[in-house]
Write an enzyme that holds these catalytic residues in place. Structure first.
Site, mmCIF file in Angstrom:
data_model
loop_
_atom_site.group_PDB
_atom_site.id
_atom_site.type_symbol
_atom_site.label_atom_id
_atom_site.label_comp_id
_atom_site.label_asym_id
_atom_site.label_seq_id
_atom_site.Cartn_x
_atom_site.Cartn_y
_atom_site.Cartn_z
ATOM 1 N N HIS A 157 -44.950 -37.990 8.301
ATOM 2 C CA HIS A 157 -46.159 -36.988 8.094
ATOM 3 C C HIS A 157 -46.655 -37.581 6.876
ATOM 4 C CE1 HIS A 157 -44.731 -33.723 10.677
ATOM 5 N NE2 HIS A 157 -45.253 -34.586 11.473
ATOM 6 N N GLY A 300 -31.867 -30.098 8.724
ATOM 7 C CA GLY A 300 -32.952 -29.395 8.172
ATOM 8 C C GLY A 300 -34.349 -29.118 8.581
ATOM 9 N N SER A 302 -36.627 -27.297 11.901
ATOM 10 C CA SER A 302 -36.552 -26.415 13.247
ATOM 11 C C SER A 302 -37.313 -27.111 14.208
ATOM 12 C CB SER A 302 -37.300 -25.224 12.593
ATOM 13 O OG SER A 302 -38.568 -25.469 12.139
#
Ligand code: ZN
Length: 388
Positions: A157, A300, A302
């Site tokens: 990202h 870490g 989701s």
């Protein structure tokens, strides 16, 4: 599927609590043992390079003082008022950009001062054992590349350390940009100075920060109640200002800031905003990082963004073992780990829900004394039998 553009989009449906697999991974000791088996297991013949690719998310940076804004249920529970800016808003609206840059301006010092934590250091140490092939991160804080500059980091990202011009794609150092923002916004610079002196921006304690009326979000910006963002000024791209792209104009206002009469030269943080497509070269690089590895370890995350979730799906479709260490639920996790027996060793994959800053250093501690022995053992296991 592979030719579809990858877009960063938020996913806010609450996620069910995880089933811990193997069941021994519900304790720290059990989880560390299972992870040790996972990461040192011999690769299935012909599947990958024998190494592990890591995919990390916001959860690994929480211990650096950056809030994990998705909370434990995959929703924006920690900071209900936080809504990330969308790419189309940023690129279309001068007002949206003022608001974004004002918050980013206040948050930058804190982000700049925070540093990689124990978990990043543990990943660096795992890298030194030769067990990892690369790290893919959804985080934009550059902590992975700081902690392990020689172990390859792919930033899915993007990153906050640079700004990029929407017209000419030139990148600029975010620290220099910060100085420009201070010069263009002297009253904000004074305010920032006061906040820094009060300690509101430098404390690692979210409670202390909140009590001073500030919230820092994981993309490095800060919420300040009751401020007028519309007074904020931001600079134009120096390259476009000097030489505007054909058919465009880039103009400055009286203060020397980007003027709304301009049609180009807008600077954006070099992160992939929500609703923005991931560049083709990044998509290819992360896909080959999955393809070359033998197994995948999720730390870490989701997997709330589709761009991250589909990478795990890709590894699973290639028959590669998946391990997930994340507090709370993970999007669609049952399909990644459901086929693993609850009394297995961890070599086929695992799911645990314990803090990374406990699990990862302990894993390194377990592996390190045996690292040399381990690599010999592994070579031995691939020796052809003498009678063949
Ligand atoms: Zn430009």
């Amino acid at each position: 599927m592979t030719s579809m553009p990858l877009m960063r989009i938020p996913y806010t449906t609450p996620l069910p609590s995880p089933t811990i697999i193997p069941s021994s991974a519900s304790t720290l000791q059990g989880a560390v043992a299972a992870l040790g088996d996972f990461i040192t297991a011999p690769a299935r013949s012909g599947v990958g390079n024998g190494k592990t690719v890591i995919l990390s998310g916001a959860g690994i940076s929480v211990a650096s003082g950056l809030a994990d804004y998705r909370g434990t249920n995959g929703t924006y529970t920690l900071n209900k008022t936080y809504r990330p800016i969308y790419f189309h808003e940023f690129s279309a609206s001068h007002e949206a950009r003022k608001r974004y840059w004002a918050r980013s301006y206040l948050g930058w010092t804190n982000l700049h001062r925070s540093s990689p934590n124990k978990s990043h250091v543990a990943v660096a140490n795992l890298g030194k054992t030769g067990l990892l092939s690369s790290v893919i991160t959804q985080n934009v804080d550059s902590f992975h590349s700081k902690a392990h500059p020689t172990l390859r980091t792919l930033e899915l990202h993007g990153y906050l350390r640079s700004t990029v011009c929407l017209s000419c794609r030139t990148e600029y150092n975010r620290d220099e940009f910060q100085k420009d923002l201070s010069n263009l916004n002297p009253s904000w610079a004074t305010f920032l100075d006061e906040m820094l002196k009060s300690g509101a921006l430098t404390t690692e304690n979210p409670e202390a920060r909140r009590s001073r009326g500030l919230k820092t979000n994981p993309d490095g910006d800060v919420d300040v109640p009751d401020v007028e963002y519309t007074t904020f000024r931001y600079p134009a791209c120096p390259v476009c200002l000097k030489n505007p792209p054909k058919g465009t104009k880039v103009e400055l206002d009286d203060d020397g800031a980007w003027s709304s009469t301009s049609t180009a030269g807008v600077l954006k943080p070099a992160v992939i905003m929500f609703g923005e497509s991931i560049p083709g070269h990044v998509k290819l690089a992360v896909e080959s990082a999955i393809d070359e590895a033998s197994r995948m370890l999720i730390l870490g995350s989701s997997l709330a963004t589709y761009s991250a979730w589909r990478l795990v799906k890709r590894a699973k479709e290639q028959g590669k073992p998946i391990a997930i260490v994340n507090i709370g639920g993970v999007r669609g996790e049952e399909q990644f780990v459901a086929d693993i027996s609850s009394d297995s060793s961890g070599a086929q994959g695992l799911r645990c829900s314990l803090p990374l800053e406990d699990v990862l250093p302990a894993l390194v501690g377990n592996l390190s004394p045996d690292t040399s022995k381990w690599s010999t053992m592994r070579n031995d296991s691939f020796q052809p039998a003498p009678w063949r």
